[in-house]
Design a protein around this motif. Sequence first.
Motif, mmCIF file in Angstrom:
data_model
loop_
_atom_site.group_PDB
_atom_site.id
_atom_site.type_symbol
_atom_site.label_atom_id
_atom_site.label_comp_id
_atom_site.label_asym_id
_atom_site.label_seq_id
_atom_site.Cartn_x
_atom_site.Cartn_y
_atom_site.Cartn_z
ATOM 1 N N VAL A 140 0.871 -1.173 0.000
ATOM 2 C CA VAL A 140 0.000 0.000 0.000
ATOM 3 C C VAL A 140 0.907 1.221 0.000
ATOM 4 O O VAL A 140 2.044 1.171 0.502
ATOM 5 C CB VAL A 140 -0.952 -0.006 1.214
ATOM 6 N N ALA A 141 0.415 2.297 -0.587
ATOM 7 C CA ALA A 141 1.165 3.554 -0.556
ATOM 8 C C ALA A 141 0.197 4.705 -0.756
ATOM 9 O O ALA A 141 -0.867 4.546 -1.371
ATOM 10 C CB ALA A 141 2.255 3.585 -1.629
ATOM 11 N N ALA A 142 0.581 5.851 -0.213
ATOM 12 C CA ALA A 142 -0.218 7.063 -0.374
ATOM 13 C C ALA A 142 0.565 8.060 -1.213
ATOM 14 O O ALA A 142 1.777 7.914 -1.407
ATOM 15 C CB ALA A 142 -0.545 7.665 0.995
ATOM 16 N N GLY A 143 -0.119 9.079 -1.698
ATOM 17 C CA GLY A 143 0.559 10.108 -2.478
ATOM 18 C C GLY A 143 -0.208 11.418 -2.455
ATOM 19 O O GLY A 143 -1.437 11.433 -2.328
ATOM 20 N N PHE A 144 0.563 12.495 -2.564
ATOM 21 C CA PHE A 144 0.025 13.861 -2.535
ATOM 22 C C PHE A 144 0.462 14.594 -3.779
ATOM 23 O O PHE A 144 1.606 14.459 -4.207
ATOM 24 C CB PHE A 144 0.577 14.573 -1.282
ATOM 25 N N TRP A 145 -0.429 15.371 -4.345
ATOM 26 C CA TRP A 145 -0.032 16.316 -5.397
ATOM 27 C C TRP A 145 -0.815 17.604 -5.191
ATOM 28 O O TRP A 145 -2.024 17.565 -4.972
ATOM 29 C CB TRP A 145 -0.267 15.741 -6.793
ATOM 30 N N VAL A 188 -4.531 6.804 -2.440
ATOM 31 C CA VAL A 188 -4.003 5.631 -1.734
ATOM 32 C C VAL A 188 -4.217 4.422 -2.641
ATOM 33 O O VAL A 188 -5.347 4.187 -3.096
ATOM 34 C CB VAL A 188 -4.717 5.427 -0.378
ATOM 35 N N HIS A 189 -3.140 3.711 -2.933
ATOM 36 C CA HIS A 189 -3.249 2.555 -3.820
ATOM 37 C C HIS A 189 -2.860 1.266 -3.097
ATOM 38 O O HIS A 189 -1.929 1.259 -2.284
ATOM 39 C CB HIS A 189 -2.340 2.728 -5.041
ATOM 40 N N ILE A 190 -3.576 0.190 -3.415
ATOM 41 C CA ILE A 190 -3.251 -1.143 -2.895
ATOM 42 C C ILE A 190 -2.886 -2.028 -4.088
ATOM 43 O O ILE A 190 -3.588 -2.030 -5.100
ATOM 44 C CB ILE A 190 -4.452 -1.789 -2.177
ATOM 45 N N CYS A 191 -1.804 -2.763 -3.931
ATOM 46 C CA CYS A 191 -1.338 -3.610 -5.040
ATOM 47 C C CYS A 191 -0.975 -5.000 -4.516
ATOM 48 O O CYS A 191 -0.300 -5.122 -3.496
ATOM 49 C CB CYS A 191 -0.109 -2.960 -5.685
ATOM 50 N N ASP A 192 -1.425 -6.031 -5.220
ATOM 51 C CA ASP A 192 -0.955 -7.398 -4.963
ATOM 52 C C ASP A 192 -0.060 -7.820 -6.112
ATOM 53 O O ASP A 192 -0.435 -7.650 -7.278
ATOM 54 C CB ASP A 192 -2.136 -8.379 -4.912
ATOM 55 N N THR A 193 1.087 -8.372 -5.787
ATOM 56 C CA THR A 193 1.933 -8.914 -6.848
ATOM 57 C C THR A 193 2.293 -10.353 -6.524
ATOM 58 O O THR A 193 2.351 -10.755 -5.365
ATOM 59 C CB THR A 193 3.250 -8.131 -7.020
ATOM 60 N N GLU A 194 2.553 -11.096 -7.596
ATOM 61 C CA GLU A 194 3.068 -12.449 -7.465
ATOM 62 C C GLU A 194 4.471 -12.450 -8.059
ATOM 63 O O GLU A 194 4.687 -11.906 -9.143
ATOM 64 C CB GLU A 194 2.177 -13.437 -8.231
#
Lengths: 752, 289, 81
Positions: A451-456, A610-616
Amino acid sequence: MNDMSAPPYKVVGTRPVRPDGVDKVTGKAVFGPDFAASGMLHGAVLRSPHPHARIRAIDTSKAAALPGVRAVVTGADFPTLESLTMALGESSGDVLDIARNCMALDKALYEGHAVAAVAATSTLIAREALQLIAVDYEVLPHVIGIEEAMAADAPVLHDTLFTKGLDATPDKPSNVATRFVMANGDVESALAGAAAVASGRFTTAPVHQGYIEPHACVASVNADGQTQIWASSQGAFMIRSLTATILGMPISDIRVTPLEIGGGFGGKTTVYLEPVAVLLSRKCGLPVRLVMTRDEVFRASGPAPGSVVDLRIGADKDGKLVAADIEFRNSAGAFPGSSVHATAMCSLACYRIANFRVTGWDVVSNMPSSAAYRAPGAPPVVFAVESALDEIAMQLGLDPIDLRLRNAVRPGDPGPMGMPHGPVALVECLEAAKAHPHWTAPLAPRHGRGVAAGFWPNYGGQSTATVSVAEDGTITVVTGSPDIGGSRASMAMMAAEVLGLPYEAVRCIVADTASIGFSMVTGGSRTTFATGKAVVEASEAVVATLRARAAAIWGIEDDAVTWQGGAAQAAGQEPLTIKAIAAKAGQSAGGTIAAEATVNPLDYAAGLAVHICDTEVDPETRQVRVARYTAVQDVGRAIHPSYVEGQMQGGAVQGIGWALNEGYVHDAGGRVANAGFLDYRMPVASDLPMIDTVMIEVPNPAHPFGVKGVGEAPIVPPLGAVANAVSRAAGVRLRDLPMSPDRVHAAIAAKG
Amino acid sequence: MTTATYHAPASLSEALGLLAAHPGAQVLAGGTDLIVQVRAGRAAPSAFIDIKTIAGLTGVRRSGEGFAIGAATPCTALLKDAALCAAWPGVVEAANLIGSVQVRNRATMGGNLCNASPAADSVPALIAAGATCLIAGPQGEREVAVTDLPQGPGRVALQPGELIVELRLPARPMGGGDAYLRGIPRSEMDIAVAGAGVALVLGADGLCTAARVALGAVAPTALLVPEAGAALVGTRIDDAALTRMAAAAQAACKPIDDKRGTAVYRIHMAGVLARRAALIARDRAENNA
Amino acid sequence: MARVLLTPAVLAEFPGAAETGAVEAVNLFQLVRELDARFPCMGPWCDARAAFAVDGVSAPDWSQRLGPDSEVLIITRIAGG
């Protein structure tokens, strides 16, 4: 949320078909390279094969003598300019640098730097003529990497570049353009007392914006100096002012007609070809077309800066962030200007941190001059910060979203540039992410979740719009803002909402620079906000006129008339529709009904995502597959939800590419080794899952419909979200982008 | 200005005559490499000899128990030949990894071979399958093993005036199976970082009686690795045999670091892909026993 | 006297300038003229590259009246993509 959360809108918030859609799906749309003028010549640009070379002499005589060649230009044909600064819309730029980037004068500063150009009766003749131009180069040592360029013994690109922002002015030139420091509190003491500290070096490669349409323009200069330019860009007025300034022309002598744009992402907020095409056309008196090849696009336009970030971030045992020390270096390419201020500003903007020191370095090297790319400056440093937060969450055994919630900025908190934060909705985004089924879905073996957040910050700025009522009561909206993300649809929708009309009764176009007042580039996520405000103001003025006309027809006071459902209403009167009023416009003293509005709003509101990502991660090939992706964003108010979702998805996908496989590769000779879509590995459709979107609507009170910019915030979190997912799946922290399979393999192998 | 000429011969002899008459000519099949190279300024032929117009150079036909594939046959056309797909699925799949569908509707295995990229996808599969090519030229016709054709990046063992007429695949042996896999950072439309083709034969007792392992993108040309094949012969393609095979494959690699991947990773991938391809080939062979 | 705060990005451009200072000005136009008198070239620089906040609020309109206790923050404009 305030009472705007469930407004009674009829058009805003619906999903009609975009007005430019039919042209685009049928192939009728005229993009930059499609435009042709009568009698047009074809141009070609000679580019330096060396990453760094002094130009001793250029002999164009053989090229000029080739049958079919009508004009040849070199850097000597450009006016000599003082190094002056000027307002370039919201950004600022050194016009001399832009001029030198359009064409080298005494030095070629990167492979692909333009050194001469030819206009001929065919493209083949123009290209053949390029081969006849003799350039006497003195090849100089080159430098590509950021740290190599900062070294004391590095080849220096500009004799005139003395580092700004140092405690003492340096006595000799270097490749470091600026040091920028932003600090508060006592970082060292706070870090010494922290329960958890994440530290390390994070790097990102220069990446290209990757728009499909190459840069292209046609210029036509008359003997009296009046000039027309047809080009696709993010700002026809930007082309007009830059071309005029670079060539020393009156702005009013240039008329720029915007063509349909095939992607910009920030990379089309400057000029490369237009001044060259104007010079060629001026020499031969005929229209001249210049179109970059894909190879030229990669070697001579863009990219976004690469970066090297060192950081230390500390938290107390409860996960409260206590201090951050960040030092980043951005690669500006051949000329200074790698968004160090924005990089610093966005680095910690999501979090309350009492003690911080952020040091940024703007470094030139023998690469193409960097250009804006969606939230310019923010994604690489936020990748480093969000990676460090992931490490802190692991060290403290905290849920990564809880860690961020514990530190998230709220409206009124001190902002990164000294002003308090506006209506930031990071908490709402984090809570929505936490509540999303994705966050709690079971993870399959070999999968990791990040997960990560970001501002612009977004932007506002100058825009002009006109709204006019046709004889039948239908509406034309005219703006000067190129449509790079569906803005014609959203402008028409906002006007329709104000006028009480169906969407289809309102059509919106983007006008040329002679047909509408000044408008800044479509960039900084400003258009739906600022140009939208102009459209709403002009629409409201039209409504006021319509009410006055109805009042005159009825013989009552203006104030007694209201406007509802596209008609004037008053007690005891049959409603007068806009159609009926328009039909009578010629019979009253008022005449045609139209209004213009010019605005310059700076009460824009920041975008938070805020983005959530699943990786394999494949246990043998170490190839990364993005298995699931969810993008949450505060969008203020979605005028056209489909296009807002499209911005969120597009930002996520570009960020995924930046994280996984995109990046410039240079060979030992300082030349770009992957100047094409085959080896510059942007994601293809089959690389990606559906990007889920969650729009949070916390309105911006400064906009009539609550709009906040949405285009840039979604590219800020993905680098960190993907890296955190890969790091958790691989069991080792990935600190270098792109995370190509060979890099992941090496990281896992190094861990043992 | 100099302009290349375009020729569309109707017969092989006419094509050979044109090649002899134009020393700077290049043969044009699908053009998916050549046209790109010309547009980028990396190739400047004096003439294009288009072989798609020659009867017999397009399509798949049975040749005895085996197959003859015309040099101008587009990759997607191979998918329509059920017998070829059943006999040499690894070859057909390799050819249909090249580029995109649109590219494969034009691109040919003959062109893939003559372009002589070390990373060409169809070449290791053809080498593993024991394919040959029929070459025609001023001195008549000759048949050459595919493995002997590539000489280095961009170089093949064709003499001036020669062209490839067809690719020939033998009949699939009883108990035979083949497979090709490649590693790319994306899921499609990419160039192999490493590739591995395996063709093997299982006897009635389940033991491997013959195996050919070929690698791509790990050396200046596609490699046939006899030691890797030998590691499988006499085994049941069990884990130990696969490990020996993969080690032999890796030992044969001579890759470089470049924009597409590091040498270390390529060697690693050669082992991974050879092992995975061998398992697919074994499964196919078991079904064909 | 309005209190003027120069952010690090501004200080980087004008190494001799102090981080804070007091300026007598009725509005931002006059404030920029006063700053230009103190620091050479600051006026044109402000025209081209500066953004202002008065008492924590963005000030696009330089004719806005400054009070005796106004706090003026000078920052550089940020480019978007």
